[in-house]
Design a protein around this motif. Structure first.
Motif, mmCIF file in Angstrom:
data_model
loop_
_atom_site.group_PDB
_atom_site.id
_atom_site.type_symbol
_atom_site.label_atom_id
_atom_site.label_comp_id
_atom_site.label_asym_id
_atom_site.label_seq_id
_atom_site.Cartn_x
_atom_site.Cartn_y
_atom_site.Cartn_z
ATOM 1 N N PRO A 128 -4.177 17.645 -5.582
ATOM 2 C CA PRO A 128 -5.029 17.360 -4.413
ATOM 3 C C PRO A 128 -5.303 15.869 -4.245
ATOM 4 C CG PRO A 128 -6.237 18.670 -6.049
ATOM 5 C CD PRO A 128 -4.819 18.600 -6.508
ATOM 6 N N ALA A 129 -5.361 15.137 -5.348
ATOM 7 C CA ALA A 129 -5.594 13.689 -5.251
ATOM 8 C C ALA A 129 -4.430 13.011 -4.528
ATOM 9 C CB ALA A 129 -5.779 13.093 -6.646
ATOM 10 N N ALA A 130 -3.215 13.370 -4.937
ATOM 11 C CA ALA A 130 -2.027 12.757 -4.314
ATOM 12 C C ALA A 130 -1.935 13.154 -2.844
ATOM 13 C CB ALA A 130 -0.773 13.186 -5.065
ATOM 14 N N GLU A 131 -2.256 14.413 -2.560
ATOM 15 C CA GLU A 131 -2.205 14.872 -1.175
ATOM 16 C C GLU A 131 -3.244 14.154 -0.319
ATOM 17 O OE1 GLU A 131 -2.465 19.132 -1.593
ATOM 18 O OE2 GLU A 131 -0.352 19.248 -2.212
ATOM 19 N N ALA A 132 -4.437 13.976 -0.875
ATOM 20 C CA ALA A 132 -5.508 13.294 -0.130
ATOM 21 C C ALA A 132 -5.143 11.839 0.123
ATOM 22 C CB ALA A 132 -6.824 13.386 -0.899
ATOM 23 N N ALA A 133 -4.547 11.187 -0.864
ATOM 24 C CA ALA A 133 -4.143 9.785 -0.696
ATOM 25 C C ALA A 133 -3.098 9.666 0.396
ATOM 26 C CB ALA A 133 -3.595 9.242 -2.018
ATOM 27 N N ALA A 134 -2.101 10.558 0.356
ATOM 28 C CA ALA A 134 -1.026 10.506 1.357
ATOM 29 C C ALA A 134 -1.569 10.800 2.755
ATOM 30 C CB ALA A 134 0.073 11.500 0.985
ATOM 31 N N ALA A 135 -2.458 11.779 2.859
ATOM 32 C CA ALA A 135 -3.014 12.139 4.170
ATOM 33 C C ALA A 135 -3.846 10.992 4.740
ATOM 34 C CB ALA A 135 -3.857 13.406 4.054
ATOM 35 N N ALA A 136 -4.664 10.389 3.895
ATOM 36 C CA ALA A 136 -5.504 9.276 4.356
ATOM 37 C C ALA A 136 -4.633 8.096 4.784
ATOM 38 C CB ALA A 136 -6.468 8.851 3.237
ATOM 39 N N LEU A 177 -7.315 5.569 -1.759
ATOM 40 C CA LEU A 177 -7.545 5.829 -3.183
ATOM 41 C C LEU A 177 -8.913 6.459 -3.407
ATOM 42 C CD1 LEU A 177 -5.902 2.650 -4.760
ATOM 43 C CD2 LEU A 177 -5.012 4.988 -4.764
ATOM 44 N N ASP A 178 -9.895 6.050 -2.608
ATOM 45 C CA ASP A 178 -11.214 6.691 -2.690
ATOM 46 C C ASP A 178 -11.117 8.172 -2.348
ATOM 47 O OD1 ASP A 178 -12.699 4.564 -3.582
ATOM 48 O OD2 ASP A 178 -13.336 3.910 -1.581
ATOM 49 N N ALA A 179 -10.309 8.478 -1.331
ATOM 50 C CA ALA A 179 -10.112 9.880 -0.936
ATOM 51 C C ALA A 179 -9.437 10.644 -2.072
ATOM 52 C CB ALA A 179 -9.279 9.962 0.346
ATOM 53 N N GLY A 217 0.808 -1.218 0.000
ATOM 54 C CA GLY A 217 0.000 0.000 0.000
ATOM 55 C C GLY A 217 0.842 1.270 0.000
ATOM 56 N N ALA A 218 1.867 1.300 0.850
ATOM 57 C CA ALA A 218 2.712 2.504 0.956
ATOM 58 C C ALA A 218 3.408 2.799 -0.368
ATOM 59 C CB ALA A 218 3.748 2.317 2.065
ATOM 60 N N ASP A 219 3.760 1.743 -1.120
ATOM 61 C CA ASP A 219 4.424 1.946 -2.420
ATOM 62 C C ASP A 219 3.456 2.560 -3.431
ATOM 63 O OD1 ASP A 219 6.746 0.662 -1.417
ATOM 64 O OD2 ASP A 219 5.819 -1.289 -1.824
ATOM 65 N N VAL A 220 2.206 2.128 -3.371
ATOM 66 C CA VAL A 220 1.206 2.673 -4.290
ATOM 67 C C VAL A 220 1.000 4.162 -3.998
ATOM 68 C CG1 VAL A 220 -1.212 2.580 -5.028
ATOM 69 C CG2 VAL A 220 0.053 0.459 -4.618
ATOM 70 N N ILE A 221 0.942 4.505 -2.720
ATOM 71 C CA ILE A 221 0.786 5.920 -2.341
ATOM 72 C C ILE A 221 2.003 6.714 -2.828
ATOM 73 C CG2 ILE A 221 0.534 7.539 -0.395
ATOM 74 C CD1 ILE A 221 -1.912 5.713 -0.756
ATOM 75 N N ALA A 222 3.197 6.155 -2.658
ATOM 76 C CA ALA A 222 4.425 6.833 -3.111
ATOM 77 C C ALA A 222 4.413 6.996 -4.630
ATOM 78 C CB ALA A 222 5.653 6.040 -2.667
ATOM 79 N N MET A 223 3.947 5.974 -5.327
ATOM 80 C CA MET A 223 3.859 6.018 -6.782
ATOM 81 C C MET A 223 2.915 7.136 -7.229
ATOM 82 S SD MET A 223 2.700 2.882 -9.285
ATOM 83 C CE MET A 223 0.924 2.921 -9.075
ATOM 84 N N PHE A 224 1.799 7.209 -6.547
ATOM 85 C CA PHE A 224 0.784 8.215 -6.836
ATOM 86 C C PHE A 224 1.348 9.632 -6.649
ATOM 87 C CE2 PHE A 224 -3.483 9.826 -6.830
ATOM 88 C CZ PHE A 224 -4.180 8.852 -7.500
ATOM 89 N N GLN A 225 2.037 9.839 -5.530
ATOM 90 C CA GLN A 225 2.616 11.157 -5.258
ATOM 91 C C GLN A 225 3.692 11.509 -6.277
ATOM 92 O OE1 GLN A 225 3.475 10.496 -0.905
ATOM 93 N NE2 GLN A 225 2.703 12.596 -0.832
#
Ligand code: ADP
Ligand code: MG
Ligand code: MG
Length: 212
Positions: free
Chosen positions: A139-147, A158-160, A106-114
């Motif tokens: 804002p999408a990347a920020e919301a994913a990282a914050a969540a 990812l929904d966030a 999960g953390a890698d997916v968030i990092a990939m997104f950012q």
């Protein structure tokens, strides 16, 4: 959650390509209002090229970083419009973010997104409020990282991200374009959704659906 391997990443690109194909006409129409009406075609060409290039990979013998770099190169080669280098950079940065990983947690997916959002920002030099795809991606990347940081699951994060992208794209209606082709319109760009922000929502929705 089981880790996301190259088969899942390939599936993600299949889902993106199908979603973009279904959205092509709307994206061209949006671009027709404030641009040159080719955005749907550009995105379709790009993600179809990605799908074709991934088809030729031996997934079992391919690392995620190689798959993502392959995607980046084929997108760049296929697309002559501005979205070409922007998404190619996003995908190259995604590749760099997962370098050395056999599969993604999960953390890698968030990092990939950012990394994707930051890549688009670095390549296009757009800031929030300039009516570009950045108004959805950042804002999408920020919301994913914050969540994720607050302990949400990958699906929730990812929904966030998707909800933030949708809000961001909608907000481009009230912005005056300051980057890209539509900036030539000045105030006449007001009242219309930016096509790149609209397609970002489609891409992020497909990623959310296929990775969660
Ligand atoms: P072109 O304008 O070359 O025809 P596309 O139609 O494929 O390219 O893409 C247009 C979209 O690209 C815009 O709606 C905007 O979201 C995005 N875009 C353009 N310039 C930039 C930039 N400098 N930074 C971020 N996004 C940009
Ligand atoms: Mg265009
Ligand atoms: Mg064009």
């Amino acid at each position: 959650m089981t880790a996301i391997d190259t088969a899942r990443l390939k599936h993600m690109f299949d889902v993106i390509a199908v979603a973009i194909e279904a959205d092509k006409d709307r994206l061209c129409q949006l671009d027709g209002v404030i641009g040159d009406a080719d955005h749907g075609i550009a995105m379709e060409l790009g993600f179809n090229a990605v799908r074709d290039s991934l088809e030729r990979l031996d997934l079992a013998a391919t690392e995620p970083t190689v798959l993502l770099n392959t995607a980046a190169k084929s997108f760049l080669n296929a697309v002559g419009a501005s979205s070409g280098p922007l998404y190619a950079t996003a995908l190259m940065r995604a590749a760099a973010a997962v370098k050395g990983k056999a599969a993604l947690e999960g953390a890698d997916v968030i990092a990939m997104f950012q990394a994707m959002a930051q890549g688009i920002k670095d390549r296009g030099k757009a800031e929030i409020g300039e009516k570009t795809m950045i108004d959805a991606w950042l804002p999408a990347a920020e919301a994913a990282a914050a969540a994720h940081a607050a302990g949400s699951t990958l699906a929730e994060s990812l929904d966030a991200a998707l909800a933030a992208a949708e809000r961001g794209a909608e907000a481009t209606k009230d912005m005056i374009a300051a980057k890209g082709r539509s900036s030539r319109l000045g105030e006449r760009s007001l009242g219309h959704i930016d096509p790149g922000a609209a397609s970002a929502v489609t891409v992020i929705a497909a990623m959310t659906k296929s990775l969660a």
